[in-house]
Motif scaffolding. Structure first.
Motif, PDB file in Angstrom:
ATOM      1  N   SER A 188       0.832  -1.205   0.000  1.00 54.15           N
ATOM      2  CA  SER A 188       0.000   0.000   0.000  1.00 54.15           C
ATOM      3  C   SER A 188       0.864   1.252   0.000  1.00 54.15           C
ATOM      4  CB  SER A 188      -0.912   0.023   1.227  1.00 54.15           C
ATOM      5  OG  SER A 188      -1.663  -1.177   1.325  1.00 54.15           O
ATOM      6  N   TYR A 189       0.327   2.324  -0.587  1.00 59.39           N
ATOM      7  CA  TYR A 189       1.026   3.610  -0.623  1.00 59.39           C
ATOM      8  C   TYR A 189       0.453   4.524   0.460  1.00 59.39           C
ATOM      9  CZ  TYR A 189       2.811   2.070  -5.136  1.00 59.39           C
ATOM     10  OH  TYR A 189       3.421   1.356  -6.135  1.00 59.39           O
ATOM     11  N   GLY A 190       1.146   4.626   1.591  1.00 60.19           N
ATOM     12  CA  GLY A 190       0.694   5.504   2.658  1.00 60.19           C
ATOM     13  C   GLY A 190      -0.244   4.817   3.631  1.00 60.19           C
ATOM     14  N   VAL A 191      -0.335   5.395   4.823  1.00 58.69           N
ATOM     15  CA  VAL A 191      -1.136   4.802   5.891  1.00 58.69           C
ATOM     16  C   VAL A 191      -2.621   4.833   5.561  1.00 58.69           C
ATOM     17  CG1 VAL A 191      -1.753   4.975   8.329  1.00 58.69           C
ATOM     18  CG2 VAL A 191       0.596   5.440   7.609  1.00 58.69           C
ATOM     19  N   GLN A 192      -3.084   5.909   4.934  1.00 58.82           N
ATOM     20  CA  GLN A 192      -4.507   6.010   4.622  1.00 58.82           C
ATOM     21  C   GLN A 192      -4.937   4.930   3.637  1.00 58.82           C
ATOM     22  OE1 GLN A 192      -5.768   9.914   3.514  1.00 58.82           O
ATOM     23  NE2 GLN A 192      -7.928   9.370   3.380  1.00 58.82           N
ATOM     24  N   SER A 193      -4.123   4.679   2.624  1.00 59.01           N
ATOM     25  CA  SER A 193      -4.430   3.603   1.678  1.00 59.01           C
ATOM     26  C   SER A 193      -4.373   2.244   2.368  1.00 59.01           C
ATOM     27  CB  SER A 193      -3.449   3.628   0.505  1.00 59.01           C
ATOM     28  OG  SER A 193      -3.607   4.802  -0.261  1.00 59.01           O
ATOM     29  N   ALA A 194      -3.401   2.072   3.249  1.00 56.67           N
ATOM     30  CA  ALA A 194      -3.281   0.803   3.971  1.00 56.67           C
ATOM     31  C   ALA A 194      -4.500   0.534   4.840  1.00 56.67           C
ATOM     32  CB  ALA A 194      -2.017   0.815   4.828  1.00 56.67           C
ATOM     33  N   ASN A 196      -7.753   2.035   4.351  1.00 59.74           N
ATOM     34  CA  ASN A 196      -9.033   2.041   3.631  1.00 59.74           C
ATOM     35  C   ASN A 196      -9.091   1.037   2.483  1.00 59.74           C
ATOM     36  OD1 ASN A 196     -10.298   4.177   5.146  1.00 59.74           O
ATOM     37  ND2 ASN A 196      -8.909   5.587   4.132  1.00 59.74           N
ATOM     38  N   THR A 197      -8.010   0.904   1.736  1.00 59.67           N
ATOM     39  CA  THR A 197      -7.964  -0.057   0.620  1.00 59.67           C
ATOM     40  C   THR A 197      -6.594  -0.727   0.614  1.00 59.67           C
ATOM     41  OG1 THR A 197      -9.352   1.489  -0.634  1.00 59.67           O
ATOM     42  CG2 THR A 197      -8.478  -0.402  -1.829  1.00 59.67           C
ATOM     43  N   PRO A 198      -6.338  -1.627   1.542  1.00 62.94           N
ATOM     44  CA  PRO A 198      -5.013  -2.246   1.626  1.00 62.94           C
ATOM     45  C   PRO A 198      -4.702  -3.080   0.383  1.00 62.94           C
ATOM     46  CG  PRO A 198      -6.586  -3.387   3.021  1.00 62.94           C
ATOM     47  CD  PRO A 198      -7.275  -2.155   2.548  1.00 62.94           C
ATOM     48  N   ARG A 199      -3.434  -3.052   0.003  1.00 63.43           N
ATOM     49  CA  ARG A 199      -2.957  -3.834  -1.143  1.00 63.43           C
ATOM     50  C   ARG A 199      -2.030  -4.912  -0.620  1.00 63.43           C
ATOM     51  NH1 ARG A 199      -0.647  -0.590  -6.174  1.00 63.43           N
ATOM     52  NH2 ARG A 199      -2.872   0.007  -6.161  1.00 63.43           N
ATOM     53  N   PHE A 200      -2.505  -6.152  -0.642  1.00 62.31           N
ATOM     54  CA  PHE A 200      -1.750  -7.258  -0.060  1.00 62.31           C
ATOM     55  C   PHE A 200      -0.936  -7.985  -1.135  1.00 62.31           C
ATOM     56  CE2 PHE A 200      -5.575  -6.991   2.760  1.00 62.31           C
ATOM     57  CZ  PHE A 200      -4.907  -6.525   3.879  1.00 62.31           C
ATOM     58  N   LEU A 201       0.301  -8.312  -0.773  1.00 56.72           N
ATOM     59  CA  LEU A 201       1.152  -9.094  -1.669  1.00 56.72           C
ATOM     60  C   LEU A 201       0.580 -10.507  -1.746  1.00 56.72           C
ATOM     61  CD1 LEU A 201       3.802  -9.075  -3.330  1.00 56.72           C
ATOM     62  CD2 LEU A 201       4.946  -9.940  -1.279  1.00 56.72           C
ATOM     63  N   PHE A 202       0.360 -10.983  -2.969  1.00 53.26           N
ATOM     64  CA  PHE A 202      -0.386 -12.239  -3.154  1.00 53.26           C
ATOM     65  C   PHE A 202       0.355 -13.149  -4.115  1.00 53.26           C
ATOM     66  CE2 PHE A 202      -3.953 -14.855  -4.705  1.00 53.26           C
ATOM     67  CZ  PHE A 202      -4.591 -15.152  -3.506  1.00 53.26           C
ATOM     68  N   ARG A 203       0.352 -14.451  -3.784  1.00 50.65           N
ATOM     69  CA  ARG A 203       0.956 -15.452  -4.663  1.00 50.65           C
ATOM     70  C   ARG A 203      -0.179 -16.214  -5.355  1.00 50.65           C
ATOM     71  NH1 ARG A 203       6.041 -16.901  -4.902  1.00 50.65           N
ATOM     72  NH2 ARG A 203       6.472 -15.962  -2.874  1.00 50.65           N
ATOM     73  N   PHE A 204      -0.397 -15.916  -6.607  1.00 49.28           N
ATOM     74  CA  PHE A 204      -1.496 -16.537  -7.367  1.00 49.28           C
ATOM     75  C   PHE A 204      -1.129 -17.962  -7.776  1.00 49.28           C
ATOM     76  CE2 PHE A 204      -2.013 -12.000  -7.927  1.00 49.28           C
ATOM     77  CZ  PHE A 204      -3.385 -11.810  -7.865  1.00 49.28           C
ATOM     78  N   THR A 205      -2.072 -18.855  -7.570  1.00 47.58           N
ATOM     79  CA  THR A 205      -1.895 -20.246  -8.023  1.00 47.58           C
ATOM     80  C   THR A 205      -2.898 -20.617  -9.114  1.00 47.58           C
ATOM     81  OG1 THR A 205      -3.347 -21.071  -6.254  1.00 47.58           O
ATOM     82  CG2 THR A 205      -0.980 -20.973  -5.784  1.00 47.58           C
ATOM     83  N   ALA A 206      -3.966 -19.845  -9.241  1.00 50.43           N
ATOM     84  CA  ALA A 206      -4.969 -20.121 -10.287  1.00 50.43           C
ATOM     85  C   ALA A 206      -5.660 -18.806 -10.652  1.00 50.43           C
ATOM     86  CB  ALA A 206      -5.982 -21.150  -9.824  1.00 50.43           C
TER      87      ALA A 206
END
Length: 212
Positions: A188-194, A196-206
């Motif tokens: 996430s970019y900044g505390v407010q984004s973290a 309200n709309t957190p961006r989580f690092l994700f490992r896609f398998t499908a």
């Protein structure tokens, strides 16, 4: 049997026989009964609207039950973060959120969640993927300081699927959110984004495109 006569009154005040199309005094045309035309038009519109099928994408929620719970937990934490009386309380609200989300993901995982594609950025030896799950985002990317890399490599089956995606597509995903200690890894970019709309690092398998 007595004869029944009908009359209509002109704007000029003259009484005219029911068969007369014009006023015998001022020659004005007999007024039409617009109420019947309006009522008839409404009936036609209602009949047409009844024949138009509903868009199934509007009425159907395609999210998995655990995905709904996940998004609700993120929204609740954002509310508590916004209402926190001080920075320390705000930090604790996000820490509590991460503990709750980790518990959810360990129990249920991410399996067949319905998300919206936001971007498919090109990387040096593969591609990233950013998707939205309502109140949260999942991203295939790199967290340099923690040594985490979830980019989708060129030549893999997932990479070939990415080559067919457009921003705005609806897909089903499976995989796992990466962790750093007791917290989910965030991009996430900044505390407010973290919050309200957190961006989580994700490992896609499908990644399964939904039929349009």
């Amino acid at each position: 049997m007595s004869e029944v006569r009908t009359y209509w009154i002109c704007r000029c005040g003259t009484s005219n026989h029911g068969d007369a199309r014009r006023c015998t005094e001022c020659k004005a045309r007999r007024p039409r009964h617009w109420g019947w035309y309006i009522a008839g038009g409404l009936v036609v519109l209602l009949a047409i609207s009844a024949l138009v099928p509903e868009d199934p994408k509007v009425a159907v929620d395609l999210r998995a039950p655990e995905q709904v719970q996940f998004e609700a937990a993120v929204k609740d934490a954002a509310r508590r973060w916004g209402a926190a009386p001080n920075p320390a309380a705000a930090r604790e609200a996000l820490a509590a959120r991460d503990r709750t989300l980790i518990s959810m993901l360990e129990a249920e995982g991410v399996d067949g969640w319905t998300v919206k594609v936001l971007a498919v950025p090109a990387m040096s030896d593969g591609a990233g993927l950013l998707v939205s799950s309502g109140s949260a985002e999942f991203a295939a990317g790199v967290y340099l300081t923690a040594g985490l890399d979830t980019l989708i490599r060129r030549g893999s089956d997932l990479y070939e699927r990415l080559m067919l995606l457009h921003a705005g597509d609806i897909v089903r995903i499976s995989g796992r959110a990466e962790r750093i200690g007791g917290s989910l890894a965030e991009l996430s970019y900044g505390v407010q984004s973290a919050a309200n709309t957190p961006r989580f690092l994700f490992r896609f398998t499908a990644i399964e495109p939904m039929s349009q």
